[in-house]
Design a protein around this motif. Structure first.
Motif: not given
Length: 473
Positions: A110-116, A139-151, A241-248
């Motif tokens: 799964x590739x997350x394009x973070x606002x290219x 663009x939200x940064x690497x943490x936000x992009x990874x959180x998007x993927x987790x959904x 998911x238990x800890x809410x993923x990365x801190x965006x």
């Protein structure tokens, strides 16, 4: 009671672990003395001969691996892992193509394009390699992009890998075997630098900040390996998911924050350097030092989020006094400090019925490490002050300051044997530390905290488990 390490796991002792007596072990991180009960000694005989086969063996294996005396070796898996690759990307379609080509096709990607700026180029690369694509408009940064993927991921495991990495096809599968341990939340491979054949590139390959070395470890704050980078990381989806993923809210340092929140939630994180991935690094000093300064800016927000976890320098009183006296050319005071260190340790050991052989050598090592730590701390956070102290006359003072500046990089050069001469390696290491320290100071000013630059005094010379401790250990 802590969950035992499961049946089938083996353990290997850490190279620093020493058996002082049948019932006493020395080692771990932080360093301590572990006392085994009769039940613990019987459990050790089980582990020394093979894998965990009993609850007592599993309890001791957990104790040893949690404390850093040993490291777990998982059993061979019976089936492929349930895993999805997640690749966040911002522009750079070329590195993305190289990254996706290196990943195993046995698992979805799964590739997350973070606002290219050129989303079509990213989409074409993802499609060419059979990867699903998710587009973030901003663009939200690497943490936000990874959180998007987790959904969008429903597999048991998630293998995060940055787009500027290349990984052997089985890297995630090999790491996934460790998740037979139900307490494990995440595990990271060793990140080896890949760079152009320039002075900056050769320095990065020898001393890259993402490369945590060749020693396995439990990852926990205030230990030898306090975090792992998420350039490549296999994690249990439910734990994230238990800890809410990365801190965006963190553009840098989000990997450190994730590790520390997983640790606080009771999970285990491990570093497994027997598995390697490649990370393409900057080839110029400007790019390299700029990135180090950015990394430094994360110290202040991390210190505010995790009080007590971040200490730039930990000093033990007697070794610190010895080093200070040596630098001030006060040999009698230095001798007194070293004698105090030896006597203090002897008192601690004798009061706990622990053998005292090797105390003088151990205190000599402590003094040496204190000197190196003080030198690097001074370079990172007070380089202008050290430079000013080189100006006044007096070769004694200049020699003392020069030892602080040059001692740590020259020691590292001698240990690593990099493809750079000592002069260029030392210059690179000094610039590296100064850039990082400048970033830390900038973060401190922005967040109005001095915590990341305050050294700490450790009054306890050695942690010794209580004689009354119960349980299999």
């Amino acid at each position: 009671m802590t969950t035992p390490l499961p049946t089938g796991f083996r353990i290997v002792l850490d190279p620093d672990t020493k058996q002082l007596r049948e019932d006493l072990w020395f080692g771990g991180s932080p360093t301590r003395v572990l006392r085994l009960t009769p039940a613990g000694r019987r459990a050790w005989r089980e582990l020394a001969d093979g894998p965990v086969t009993s609850p007592a063996g599993g309890a001791l294996a957990r104790r040893l691996t949690d404390a850093g005396f040993a490291h777990p070796v998982p059993p061979e898996p019976t089936e492929p892992p349930d895993l999805t690759f997640v690749v966040p990307v911002l522009d750079r379609p070329g590195p993305l193509a190289r990254c996706l080509a290196s990943l195993s096709r046995r698992h979805p990607a799964l590739v997350v394009d973070d606002g290219s700026e050129d989303p079509r180029a990213i989409a074409e690369v993802a499609a060419a390699h059979g990867a699903e694509l998710i587009r973030r408009d901003e663009n939200g940064g690497p943490g936000a992009a990874r959180n998007t993927a987790l959904h969008h991921v429903d597999t048991e495991l998630v293998a995060f890998v940055d787009s500027d990495c290349t990984a052997p096809g089985d890297w995630a599968t090999r790491l996934a075997a460790h998740f037979a341990d139900p307490l494990l939340a995440a595990i990271a491979p060793r990140v080896r630098a890949r760079a152009k054949d320039t002075a900056a590139g050769r320095y990065t390959q020898a001393a890259g900040s993402l490369d945590l070395g060749d020693r396995p470890a439990r990852v926990a704050p205030r230990t030898r390996t306090s975090y792992v980078p998420t350039a490549a990381l296999v994690a249990r989806r439910t734990a994230l998911q238990e800890i809410g993923g990365f801190d965006p809210g963190l553009r840098v340092g989000e990997d450190v924050d994730l590790c520390w929140r997983l640790h606080a939630a009771g999970h285990r994180i491990r570093y497994a350097p027997d598995v390697h991935i490649g990370h393409h690094e900057p080839g110029t000093w400007r790019e390299l030092l700029g990135r180090r300064a950015r990394y430094g800016t994360s110290a202040a927000p991390l210190a505010r989020r995790h009080p007590g976890y971040l200490a730039p320098l930990v000093l033990h009183p007697w070794p610190a006094l010895t080093v200070a006296a040596l630098l001030a050319r006060r040999p009698l005071l230095a001798a007194g400090g070293f004698g105090g260190a030896v006597l203090s340790m002897l008192k601690t050991l004798r009061s706990n019925d622990i053998p005292t052989e090797g105390v003088v050598r151990a205190m000599g090592t402590a003094v040496h490490q204190t000197w190196l730590g003080a030198g690097r701390y001074g370079t990172q956070f007070a380089a202008p002050v050290l430079a000013a102290l080189l100006v006044p006359r007096g070769w004694g003072r200049r020699a003392a300051v020069a030892s602080l500046l040059l001692g740590p990089p020259l020691t590292a050069w001698a240990e690593r044997g990099p493809g750079l001469d000592p002069a260029r390696y030392t210059a690179g290491a000094l610039a590296d530390d100064i850039a990082y320290g400048a970033g830390v100071w900038a973060g401190c000013l922005l967040h109005r905290t001095a915590a990341p630059v305050l050294p700490e005094i450790a009054w306890r010379p050695l942690r010794v488990d209580s004689k009354e401790k119960r349980g299999p250990a």
